[in-house]
Write a protein that holds these residues in place. Structure first.
Motif, PDB file in Angstrom:
ATOM      1  N   GLN A 105       0.814  -1.196   0.076  1.00 19.44           N
ATOM      2  CA  GLN A 105      -0.068  -0.143  -0.030  1.00 19.44           C
ATOM      3  C   GLN A 105       0.807   1.281  -0.058  1.00 19.44           C
ATOM      4  OE1 GLN A 105      -3.330  -0.025  -0.193  1.00 19.44           O
ATOM      5  NE2 GLN A 105      -3.321   2.237  -0.215  1.00 19.44           N
ATOM      6  N   GLY A 106       0.549   2.169  -0.889  1.00 15.44           N
ATOM      7  CA  GLY A 106       1.104   3.628  -0.895  1.00 15.44           C
ATOM      8  C   GLY A 106       2.553   3.616  -1.587  1.00 15.44           C
ATOM      9  N   VAL A 107       2.941   2.293  -2.268  1.00 15.05           N
ATOM     10  CA  VAL A 107       4.318   2.255  -2.914  1.00 15.05           C
ATOM     11  C   VAL A 107       3.922   2.201  -4.584  1.00 15.05           C
ATOM     12  CG1 VAL A 107       6.163   0.796  -3.507  1.00 15.05           C
ATOM     13  CG2 VAL A 107       5.412   1.108  -1.187  1.00 15.05           C
ATOM     14  N   THR A 108       4.830   3.033  -5.184  1.00 12.52           N
ATOM     15  CA  THR A 108       4.551   3.094  -6.632  1.00 12.52           C
ATOM     16  C   THR A 108       5.932   3.180  -7.311  1.00 12.52           C
ATOM     17  OG1 THR A 108       3.662   4.419  -8.617  1.00 12.52           O
ATOM     18  CG2 THR A 108       4.819   5.688  -6.937  1.00 12.52           C
ATOM     19  N   ILE A 109       6.015   2.892  -8.668  1.00  9.45           N
ATOM     20  CA  ILE A 109       7.248   2.677  -9.376  1.00  9.45           C
ATOM     21  C   ILE A 109       7.175   4.010 -10.305  1.00  9.45           C
ATOM     22  CG2 ILE A 109       8.590   1.422 -10.905  1.00  9.45           C
ATOM     23  CD1 ILE A 109       6.981  -1.127  -9.828  1.00  9.45           C
ATOM     24  N   ILE A 110       8.444   4.903 -10.175  1.00  4.64           N
ATOM     25  CA  ILE A 110       8.371   6.045 -11.063  1.00  4.64           C
ATOM     26  C   ILE A 110       9.532   6.173 -11.808  1.00  4.64           C
ATOM     27  CG2 ILE A 110       6.808   7.526  -9.610  1.00  4.64           C
ATOM     28  CD1 ILE A 110       9.371   8.625  -8.197  1.00  4.64           C
ATOM     29  N   PRO A 111       9.766   6.782 -12.978  1.00 10.68           N
ATOM     30  CA  PRO A 111      11.235   6.910 -13.557  1.00 10.68           C
ATOM     31  C   PRO A 111      11.975   8.320 -13.057  1.00 10.68           C
ATOM     32  CG  PRO A 111       9.383   7.810 -14.789  1.00 10.68           C
ATOM     33  CD  PRO A 111       8.640   7.228 -13.620  1.00 10.68           C
ATOM     34  N   VAL A 112      12.951   8.086 -12.750  1.00  2.00           N
ATOM     35  CA  VAL A 112      13.797   9.205 -12.027  1.00  2.00           C
ATOM     36  C   VAL A 112      14.807   9.776 -12.957  1.00  2.00           C
ATOM     37  CG1 VAL A 112      15.356   9.487 -10.302  1.00  2.00           C
ATOM     38  CG2 VAL A 112      13.740   7.923  -9.794  1.00  2.00           C
ATOM     39  N   ARG A 113      15.477   8.941 -14.031  1.00  4.13           N
ATOM     40  CA  ARG A 113      16.407   9.581 -14.859  1.00  4.13           C
ATOM     41  C   ARG A 113      16.535   8.829 -16.060  1.00  4.13           C
ATOM     42  NH1 ARG A 113      22.807   9.162 -14.871  1.00  4.13           N
ATOM     43  NH2 ARG A 113      22.253   7.078 -14.084  1.00  4.13           N
ATOM     44  N   VAL A 114      16.577   9.563 -17.000  1.00  5.74           N
ATOM     45  CA  VAL A 114      16.712   8.932 -18.689  1.00  5.74           C
ATOM     46  C   VAL A 114      18.371   9.098 -18.994  1.00  5.74           C
ATOM     47  CG1 VAL A 114      16.167   8.771 -21.036  1.00  5.74           C
ATOM     48  CG2 VAL A 114      14.383   8.954 -19.054  1.00  5.74           C
ATOM     49  N   PHE A 115      18.926   8.307 -19.521  1.00  3.45           N
ATOM     50  CA  PHE A 115      20.375   8.603 -19.886  1.00  3.45           C
ATOM     51  C   PHE A 115      20.624   7.579 -20.842  1.00  3.45           C
ATOM     52  CE2 PHE A 115      20.577   5.377 -16.712  1.00  3.45           C
ATOM     53  CZ  PHE A 115      21.558   4.541 -17.025  1.00  3.45           C
ATOM     54  N   ILE A 116      22.008   8.055 -21.647  1.00  5.98           N
ATOM     55  CA  ILE A 116      22.327   6.878 -22.826  1.00  5.98           C
ATOM     56  C   ILE A 116      23.452   6.306 -22.294  1.00  5.98           C
ATOM     57  CG2 ILE A 116      23.237   7.010 -25.087  1.00  5.98           C
ATOM     58  CD1 ILE A 116      20.508   7.920 -24.993  1.00  5.98           C
ATOM     59  N   SER A 117      23.529   5.131 -22.328  1.00  4.73           N
ATOM     60  CA  SER A 117      24.674   4.344 -21.692  1.00  4.73           C
ATOM     61  C   SER A 117      25.930   4.636 -22.694  1.00  4.73           C
ATOM     62  CB  SER A 117      24.364   2.640 -21.843  1.00  4.73           C
ATOM     63  OG  SER A 117      24.175   2.112 -22.911  1.00  4.73           O
ATOM     64  N   ASP A 118      27.118   3.727 -22.053  1.00  5.83           N
ATOM     65  CA  ASP A 118      28.255   3.847 -22.931  1.00  5.83           C
ATOM     66  C   ASP A 118      28.114   3.190 -24.318  1.00  5.83           C
ATOM     67  OD1 ASP A 118      29.283   5.326 -20.826  1.00  5.83           O
ATOM     68  OD2 ASP A 118      30.264   3.202 -19.922  1.00  5.83           O
ATOM     69  N   ARG A 119      27.373   2.252 -24.325  1.00  6.72           N
ATOM     70  CA  ARG A 119      27.207   1.395 -25.482  1.00  6.72           C
ATOM     71  C   ARG A 119      25.965   2.063 -26.512  1.00  6.72           C
ATOM     72  NH1 ARG A 119      25.621  -4.380 -23.892  1.00  6.72           N
ATOM     73  NH2 ARG A 119      25.427  -4.605 -26.167  1.00  6.72           N
ATOM     74  N   GLY A 120      25.676   3.315 -26.135  1.00  2.00           N
ATOM     75  CA  GLY A 120      24.651   3.998 -27.099  1.00  2.00           C
ATOM     76  C   GLY A 120      23.212   3.676 -26.886  1.00  2.00           C
ATOM     77  N   PHE A 121      22.876   2.833 -25.845  1.00  4.58           N
ATOM     78  CA  PHE A 121      21.368   2.513 -25.468  1.00  4.58           C
ATOM     79  C   PHE A 121      20.826   3.411 -24.566  1.00  4.58           C
ATOM     80  CE2 PHE A 121      23.395  -1.930 -26.450  1.00  4.58           C
ATOM     81  CZ  PHE A 121      22.786  -2.101 -27.621  1.00  4.58           C
ATOM     82  N   ALA A 122      19.288   3.686 -24.588  1.00  6.42           N
ATOM     83  CA  ALA A 122      18.743   4.480 -23.778  1.00  6.42           C
ATOM     84  C   ALA A 122      18.564   3.640 -22.538  1.00  6.42           C
ATOM     85  CB  ALA A 122      17.553   4.984 -24.687  1.00  6.42           C
ATOM     86  N   LYS A 123      18.527   4.274 -21.679  1.00  9.65           N
ATOM     87  CA  LYS A 123      18.321   3.360 -20.181  1.00  9.65           C
ATOM     88  C   LYS A 123      17.354   4.429 -19.405  1.00  9.65           C
ATOM     89  CE  LYS A 123      21.151   0.080 -20.719  1.00  9.65           C
ATOM     90  NZ  LYS A 123      20.833  -1.358 -20.501  1.00  9.65           N
ATOM     91  N   VAL A 124      16.759   3.890 -18.412  1.00  6.13           N
ATOM     92  CA  VAL A 124      15.802   4.384 -17.668  1.00  6.13           C
ATOM     93  C   VAL A 124      16.264   4.113 -16.008  1.00  6.13           C
ATOM     94  CG1 VAL A 124      13.326   4.977 -16.915  1.00  6.13           C
ATOM     95  CG2 VAL A 124      14.025   4.670 -19.290  1.00  6.13           C
ATOM     96  N   GLU A 125      16.357   5.131 -15.211  1.00  7.61           N
ATOM     97  CA  GLU A 125      16.557   4.678 -13.867  1.00  7.61           C
ATOM     98  C   GLU A 125      15.117   4.772 -13.189  1.00  7.61           C
ATOM     99  OE1 GLU A 125      18.605   6.883 -10.216  1.00  7.61           O
ATOM    100  OE2 GLU A 125      20.145   5.726 -11.760  1.00  7.61           O
ATOM    101  N   ILE A 126      14.774   3.637 -12.811  1.00  7.09           N
ATOM    102  CA  ILE A 126      13.179   3.907 -11.905  1.00  7.09           C
ATOM    103  C   ILE A 126      13.635   3.419 -10.399  1.00  7.09           C
ATOM    104  CG2 ILE A 126      12.020   3.131 -14.130  1.00  7.09           C
ATOM    105  CD1 ILE A 126      12.063   0.150 -13.010  1.00  7.09           C
TER     106      ILE A 126
END
Length: 155
Positions: A105-126
């Protein structure tokens, strides 16, 4: 050509600063994100808004909703929808752990940061997060002010 080089950034690090004020982070994860071609180009330009973003489990998969990635200016009729749901890529172990913890109860998952990894892939820190109460927010502001005063005085 020079203007195009300036527009596309090599290092992208887009942070949801409002999230740290509104939520208390319990745990953080780095996830890959399934994107279309024009979406990655817009991310490299830095045109992402995560203010209203949240994550939901559907059929054992984690989906990111309401993260606004602006349409690519050079895109044609194949351009993407800005707020479409995007699938997040995590290991099964991480998904199971997140799903169990998100049931609380009262817990959610939210995106905190979007970045491009060293290999060039888009990553999301949740983050697995719990909403802060008003008095918690006041306490955080008070601590920031005290820290700022200490830094000014030279301590």
């Amino acid at each position: 050509m020079a203007k195009e080089k300036e527009r596309i950034k090599k290092h992208v690090n887009i942070v949801n600063r409002r999230a740290s004020f509104e939520y208390q982070f319990l745990d953080k994860y780095t996830a890959g994100i399934m994107l279309k071609g024009t979406e990655i180009k817009s991310i490299r330009e830095g045109k992402v808004n995560m203010q209203e973003g949240y994550c939901v489990f559907l059929n054992g998969e984690l989906w990111l909703h309401n993260m606004h990635i602006s349409t690519y200016t050079e895109g044609t009729y194949n351009n993407h929808e800005p707020t479409r749901a995007r699938k997040l890529l995590l290991s099964k172990k991480e998904l199971r752990k997140l799903e169990v913890n998100a049931q609380e109860q009262g817990v959610t998952i939210i995106p905190v940061r979007v970045f491009i990894s060293d290999r060039g892939f888009a990553k999301v820190e949740i983050a697995l997060a719990r909403g802060k109460k008003l008095y918690d927010k006041r306490q955080d502001i008070k601590e920031k002010d005290v820290k700022r005063e200490m830094d000014r005085s030279g301590y």
